[in-house]
Enzyme design. Structure first.
Site, mmCIF file in Angstrom:
data_model
loop_
_atom_site.group_PDB
_atom_site.id
_atom_site.type_symbol
_atom_site.label_atom_id
_atom_site.label_comp_id
_atom_site.label_asym_id
_atom_site.label_seq_id
_atom_site.Cartn_x
_atom_site.Cartn_y
_atom_site.Cartn_z
ATOM 1 N N HIS A 88 0.820 -1.219 0.000
ATOM 2 C CA HIS A 88 0.000 0.000 0.000
ATOM 3 C C HIS A 88 0.852 1.267 0.000
ATOM 4 O O HIS A 88 0.333 2.358 -0.240
ATOM 5 C CB HIS A 88 -1.057 -0.023 1.115
ATOM 6 N N ASP A 134 0.083 -7.590 1.538
ATOM 7 C CA ASP A 134 0.515 -6.180 1.540
ATOM 8 C C ASP A 134 2.053 -6.083 1.533
ATOM 9 O O ASP A 134 2.646 -5.510 2.440
ATOM 10 C CB ASP A 134 -0.096 -5.485 2.770
ATOM 11 N N GLN A 223 0.131 5.503 11.448
ATOM 12 C CA GLN A 223 0.278 5.965 10.064
ATOM 13 C C GLN A 223 1.685 6.520 9.836
ATOM 14 O O GLN A 223 2.184 7.303 10.638
ATOM 15 C CB GLN A 223 -0.756 7.047 9.772
ATOM 16 N N GLY A 224 2.311 6.090 8.758
ATOM 17 C CA GLY A 224 3.689 6.486 8.476
ATOM 18 C C GLY A 224 4.695 5.410 8.842
ATOM 19 O O GLY A 224 5.817 5.404 8.357
ATOM 20 N N ASP A 225 4.293 4.505 9.747
ATOM 21 C CA ASP A 225 5.155 3.374 10.098
ATOM 22 C C ASP A 225 4.985 2.230 9.103
ATOM 23 O O ASP A 225 5.788 1.292 9.084
ATOM 24 C CB ASP A 225 4.826 2.846 11.502
ATOM 25 N N SER A 226 3.932 2.288 8.317
ATOM 26 C CA SER A 226 3.646 1.233 7.350
ATOM 27 C C SER A 226 4.861 0.897 6.509
ATOM 28 O O SER A 226 5.611 1.787 6.108
ATOM 29 C CB SER A 226 2.533 1.676 6.405
#
Ligand code: 4AZ
Length: 271
Positions: A88, A134, A223-226
């Site tokens: 993603h 993912d 969010q942003g650690d993905s």
């Protein structure tokens, strides 16, 4: 196969519909949320609720930015010219749209090295984080002379049984709806057993995902650690993928189960 087009390498199919239906039923039955056993205090922690991490200690942790330098995701250097991240983070983007930054702990400095990409491989079955698969691999234009992190294999499951501690790393938000971190942060997170993950997370599929977090919340990826690493026993066991908010009670974070994809990723890394 690389660079925007999807590879035909296949061989994995999930059972998402049945799993999702079962999880939905369990979720309905689960109100109020079942008690996750609260594990003993973690050895080195108190990302959300994390503490600063040294890039020298975790040199294979990389930041992925847009071409303008704005932070997007995390990633892991798994070969000198290959970064594993979340699908993603890469879907719908071209190699020229992304940069990989290695060796930079504080994103407001110019430390470390920047690499352009020459290719993006996205799992051919990826559609949505909750449907699994993912994972993506970014091919760097020039290799990095930095340590790489080995992928967990199907033989490594004892490294991360329920209740055992893993370490998540990233520059993501430090609170749900908050700001991303300028510094690399780390957080120790206990693995949650698959039946409990399934009961509290609609869409959780144990064959392709694992979940980690605390009954009381407070510490989590966000969010942003993905795309960033979840490690245990010196191996990459997870890729930060999704969750219901961040650090909420009874809502562990969800990570790609790397061991499931290791045989396929090995082929991709050799290609
Ligand atoms: C995200 O949006 C995200 N709490 C990543 C991880 C988690 C939630 C959201 C886990 O990228």
């Amino acid at each position: 196969m690389w660079s925007g087009t999807r590879s035909q390498l296949s061989g994995f199919r999930r059972h998402a519909t049945l799993g999702a239906a079962l999880a939905a039923v369990l979720l309905t039955l689960a109100a109020p949320a079942p008690a996750l056993a609260e594990p003993p205090a973690p050895p080195d922690s108190r990302v959300v609720g994390g503490i600063r991490a040294s890039i020298l200690e975790f040199p294979w942790t990389v930041a992925i930015t847009k071409s303008d330098g704005s932070p997007l995701c995390g990633g892991t250097l798994v070969a000198p010219a290959m970064v594993l991240t979340a699908a993603h983070c890469a879907i719908g983007r071209q190699p020229k749209d992304l940069l990989v930054i290695a060796g930079r702990e504080d994103l407001l400095t110019l430390g470390g090295e920047i690499r352009a990409l020459t290719g993006i491989w996205i799992h051919p079955f990826y559609t949505d984080v909750r449907a699994g698969d993912d994972v993506a691999v970014l091919r760097l234009a020039l290799p990095l002379a930095r340590p790489t992190l080995p992928l967990a294999t199907p033989a490594d499951t004892l490294l991360y049984g329920p209740g055992s501690y893993t370490l998540a790393l990233g520059w993501g938000r430090t609170a749900e709806g908050g700001f991303p971190s300028r510094y690399l942060l780390k957080a120790a997170l206990p693995i949650v057993g698959d039946p409990l993950c399934q009961a509290v997370l609609a869409g959780f599929e144990a064959s392709s995902m694992l979940c980690a977090g605390y009954a009381n919340g407070g510490v989590d990826t966000c969010q942003g650690d993905s795309g960033g690493p979840l490690i245990a026993g010196g191996k990459l066991i997870g890729v930060t993928s999704w969750g219901i908010g961040c650090a909420r009670p009874y809502q562990p974070g969800v990570y790609v189960r790397v061991s499931t994809y290791q045989p396929l990723l090995d082929l991709v890394l050799r290609s």
